[in-house]
Design a protein around this motif. Structure first.
Motif, PDB file in Angstrom:
ATOM      1  N   PRO A  82       6.764   4.190  18.914  1.00 17.98           N
ATOM      2  CA  PRO A  82       5.506   4.143  18.512  1.00 17.98           C
ATOM      3  C   PRO A  82       5.139   2.579  18.817  1.00 17.98           C
ATOM      4  O   PRO A  82       5.818   1.530  18.769  1.00 17.98           O
ATOM      5  N   THR A 129      11.709   0.632  12.251  1.00 21.06           N
ATOM      6  CA  THR A 129      10.768  -0.021  12.562  1.00 21.06           C
ATOM      7  C   THR A 129      10.657  -1.435  11.643  1.00 21.06           C
ATOM      8  O   THR A 129      10.936  -1.164  10.650  1.00 21.06           O
ATOM      9  N   MET A 177       1.849   0.205  17.126  1.00 23.98           N
ATOM     10  CA  MET A 177       0.682   0.353  16.563  1.00 23.98           C
ATOM     11  C   MET A 177      -0.562  -0.735  17.001  1.00 23.98           C
ATOM     12  O   MET A 177      -1.033  -1.647  16.141  1.00 23.98           O
ATOM     13  N   VAL A 225       2.500  -2.934  10.338  1.00 22.85           N
ATOM     14  CA  VAL A 225       3.456  -2.046  10.228  1.00 22.85           C
ATOM     15  C   VAL A 225       4.698  -2.196   9.359  1.00 22.85           C
ATOM     16  O   VAL A 225       5.460  -1.666   8.861  1.00 22.85           O
ATOM     17  N   THR A 260       0.806  -1.225  -0.156  1.00 23.79           N
ATOM     18  CA  THR A 260       0.200  -0.155  -0.020  1.00 23.79           C
ATOM     19  C   THR A 260       0.901   1.307  -0.163  1.00 23.79           C
ATOM     20  O   THR A 260       0.502   2.217  -0.751  1.00 23.79           O
ATOM     21  N   ASN A 261       1.874   1.344   0.671  1.00 25.42           N
ATOM     22  CA  ASN A 261       2.733   2.424   0.989  1.00 25.42           C
ATOM     23  C   ASN A 261       3.214   2.706  -0.238  1.00 25.42           C
ATOM     24  O   ASN A 261       3.476   3.914  -0.958  1.00 25.42           O
ATOM     25  N   ALA A 265      -3.597   1.602   6.858  1.00 23.78           N
ATOM     26  CA  ALA A 265      -2.659   0.628   6.435  1.00 23.78           C
ATOM     27  C   ALA A 265      -1.653   1.079   5.410  1.00 23.78           C
ATOM     28  O   ALA A 265      -0.443   0.774   5.216  1.00 23.78           O
ATOM     29  N   VAL A 266      -1.799   2.207   5.012  1.00 25.65           N
ATOM     30  CA  VAL A 266      -1.020   2.988   4.008  1.00 25.65           C
ATOM     31  C   VAL A 266       0.430   3.487   4.746  1.00 25.65           C
ATOM     32  O   VAL A 266       1.394   3.503   4.039  1.00 25.65           O
ATOM     33  N   VAL A 267       0.184   3.982   5.814  1.00 28.05           N
ATOM     34  CA  VAL A 267       1.099   5.196   6.635  1.00 28.05           C
ATOM     35  C   VAL A 267       1.860   4.475   7.735  1.00 28.05           C
ATOM     36  O   VAL A 267       2.535   4.966   8.441  1.00 28.05           O
ATOM     37  N   THR A 268       1.319   3.078   7.966  1.00 26.19           N
ATOM     38  CA  THR A 268       1.682   2.659   9.146  1.00 26.19           C
ATOM     39  C   THR A 268       3.262   2.584   9.412  1.00 26.19           C
ATOM     40  O   THR A 268       3.901   2.997  10.375  1.00 26.19           O
ATOM     41  N   ASN A 269       4.027   2.064   8.397  1.00 29.36           N
ATOM     42  CA  ASN A 269       5.360   1.786   8.420  1.00 29.36           C
ATOM     43  C   ASN A 269       6.076   3.312   8.605  1.00 29.36           C
ATOM     44  O   ASN A 269       7.033   3.437   9.319  1.00 29.36           O
ATOM     45  N   PHE A 270       5.722   4.200   7.841  1.00 27.06           N
ATOM     46  CA  PHE A 270       6.262   5.646   7.723  1.00 27.06           C
ATOM     47  C   PHE A 270       6.025   6.334   8.897  1.00 27.06           C
ATOM     48  O   PHE A 270       6.932   6.936   9.401  1.00 27.06           O
ATOM     49  N   ALA A 322       5.713   4.952  12.005  1.00 31.78           N
ATOM     50  CA  ALA A 322       6.341   4.405  12.795  1.00 31.78           C
ATOM     51  C   ALA A 322       7.702   4.807  12.880  1.00 31.78           C
ATOM     52  O   ALA A 322       8.428   5.064  13.893  1.00 31.78           O
ATOM     53  N   ASN A 323       8.379   4.999  11.641  1.00 33.93           N
ATOM     54  CA  ASN A 323       9.733   5.353  11.434  1.00 33.93           C
ATOM     55  C   ASN A 323       9.829   7.010  11.777  1.00 33.93           C
ATOM     56  O   ASN A 323      10.787   7.471  12.165  1.00 33.93           O
ATOM     57  N   LYS A 346      16.410   1.887  15.423  1.00 34.18           N
ATOM     58  CA  LYS A 346      15.470   3.179  15.132  1.00 34.18           C
ATOM     59  C   LYS A 346      14.726   3.043  13.825  1.00 34.18           C
ATOM     60  O   LYS A 346      14.216   4.133  13.115  1.00 34.18           O
ATOM     61  N   THR A 389       0.304  -7.093  15.012  1.00 32.04           N
ATOM     62  CA  THR A 389      -0.811  -6.581  15.046  1.00 32.04           C
ATOM     63  C   THR A 389      -2.115  -7.779  14.489  1.00 32.04           C
ATOM     64  O   THR A 389      -2.437  -7.735  13.752  1.00 32.04           O
TER      65      THR A 389
END
Lengths: 273, 273, 273
Positions: free
Chosen positions: B57, C202, B59, C41, A43-44, B40-45, B47-48, C200, C82
């Motif tokens: 962080p 994720t 989630m 994530v 997705t990202n 779901a699109v932005v969870t990774n960004f 958290a970082n 640092k 999650t």
């Protein structure tokens, strides 16, 4: 008959042929709202690729909203990579809208729930189907499917299957491979080039499907599929030239997507009847 | 009255005004546990970005755990970008905890399920509401909402709506735009600067909401919103200066978030009564 | 007794000891299909890390498909970061297959639903358990769990707990920390090195669990866990040397993962009885 595509408005393009350069110019001008019902892994990257390309991504994928949203979107992607129950219902809603939509049948043939869903969704006639050869063969009922996301067949092995699917939907079918193959009921295009590094970045193919959905908002399905493949080929080649590995390649690919000019697509695809 | 904010402990800051530099110093010292129920699109960004900022962080977004976790978190983000059924229940749990929380009403007004949920959650009085002008207008019952994630109104168009929401919640409201606007019931701050490239990276705004939740663990809502916006402005300007496009910008933005010093925030925001 | 591991086929490795270099060579040759049921994530970073390493990731995580897919995968990761209701059922299916699988008990001890699920899944005897010290202590019933994803105990504090879990499962247990600790019922390995920057980003630890699942397709559990930890140490050290912050580090880490050679792992881990 082989016709070189052209980006120059002063060069006559045979009626009915594809103009990927014109499609990219229109996409940049319109910034089409592109709805993605896609898998959790990509997705990202998909949203960032659409933004870099010039489209406006929106990952609206819950039932009760997906159908309504598809009605206002310019193009819709349904990617079956991680089809949760809510996503399956959202996909059913979205393909009921009159908006052109792209089906990416990830791992269809190998896994039962998505295989059944893909067959069901086919009735709603996707403007474009995009997959690897194994997936296209499986969707057409010819092959047994791959081992998930890997293509185990060459793109041209799926030519007949792709043609049969295109005849059934009235749209275009794109088979990703070392050389991308794009067909509709009558025409065939091969888009060479690109970089193998794109297969080392998760979502490279899935985001291509999303790009086809964005282009479908401003172009006929056949032209939309060609334009997206041509942009991918140009951007991935350029990104590969300065990359140290898959991490830096993915970053450079987004930079290059944003930098592709319509004229860069000239001569990238040959239409054969 | 215009008061320049200051990071110097030796400079007197008028009582009740904001000290974003002090808030950043406190955040770095406390590394607040920041719970994100986000799309779901932005969870990774997201958290970082929180890690780079100095927060911790988490989630945690399933029912049966989200409420308990909110009880031990320092701040909570509820972002309505892709609100699955489980996330909606998790959000209800989380906002019942006495922890300060941030509401990011993504695409509220345009889509029915999240619009109803946002109105329901408002009763739990978010410490901060962060959105674009279209979303803030829609949440306040004034506008019709945007076409999803795009802002189609300028931040200042939403000033009255933001003020009305702040009066209702007793917290702060942040309207993202070319110049960020932050209000509470009495005060107004504009945070200029930043980079338009941030709008070409998915999650730039969503992660800002998460940063506000992290700051809310160590600062009053108004100050927390200002501090997060000021950090975003500084980091995005610096990231843009060396970037070739949206891919390299996103990478550099995370690097710069980690490198922002409290004193860099001095003079970044002006409080007006 | 301390035995240095070796990558050279001509050097005799004591029977029963680990050969991480050989494991990496086998992984690159086999490109094992690695199924990940993991948290929202880190799916993207995990898939990219597996691709860079040389494995073939597939995030098949819905009930009705996950069990069947586990039957054809070479290794399976179950990460509880999650755990939605569908993922919990998918995990139950997947661990019923005879494929070696890795349990990553994220935040177990702190949160009830994943804690109960982890205890239930333990009966299916994971080949490898990977977590931080707090999680390993909690899973063994000794500690109270951390505050989510943070380790609040040093790896060696969990030595007895790790040994007890290994005796119970018959597999290996890896405790991540400044120095990674890996045990089975009889042996102990410490893998020093690596970079704090990995904490640092994720998913640095979650992707390590996925790498262990990939290695488990081509190596015994103890050797698989060592090999993955050694690759992580080498790649993160190299990535850190040229990075400006966490953003550029994450990109460089993927580049370095793809560049690690089997011989780079020589002498990275010492087996102690």
């Amino acid at each position: 008959m082989v016709v070189r595509t052209s980006s120059s408005p002063s060069t006559s393009t045979p009626a009915g042929e594809a103009d990927p350069a014109g499609a990219l110019a229109r996409l940049r001008a319109a910034s089409p709202l592109t709805q993605c019902i896609t898998n959790a892994v990509v997705t990202n990257f998909t949203a960032n690729a659409l933004l870099a390309l010039g489209a406006a991504p929106a990952m609206c994928d819950i039932p009760g909203e997906a159908g309504m949203f598809a009605g206002i979107a310019g193009g819709v992607l349904v990617n079956l990579g991680t089809p949760t129950a809510e996503q399956r219902d959202a996909a059913r809603e979205a393909v009921s809208a009159p908006t052109p939509w792209v089906l990416d049948p990830v791992a269809v043939g190998a896994l039962p729930i998505r295989t059944a869903l893909a067959q069901e969704l086919l009735a709603a006639r996707p403007a474009i189907i995009r997959g690897n050869a194994s997936e296209i063969l499986a969707l057409a009922g010819v092959g047994a499917g791959g081992r998930g996301v890997d293509a185990t067949d060459a793109a041209d092995d799926a030519l007949d299957a792709a043609r049969a699917l295109a005849a059934r939907t009235g749209g275009a079918v794109a088979v990703s491979g070392e050389i991308d193959l794009i067909v509709d009921a009558e025409r065939t295009v091969r888009v060479p080039g690109g970089s193998a590094l794109l297969t080392k970045v998760t979502g490279g193919g899935c985001a291509l499907g999303a790009a086809m959905a964005a282009f479908a908002a401003v172009a006929e399905p056949f032209e939309a599929a060609i334009a997206a493949s041509a942009v991918w080929a140009v951007a991935s080649e350029r990104a590969a030239s300065g990359s140290r590995g898959p991490g830096s390649f993915a970053v450079a690919f987004l930079d290059e997507l944003a930098a592709v000019h319509p004229e860069d697509l000239t001569g990238r695809a040959e239409v054969t009847r």
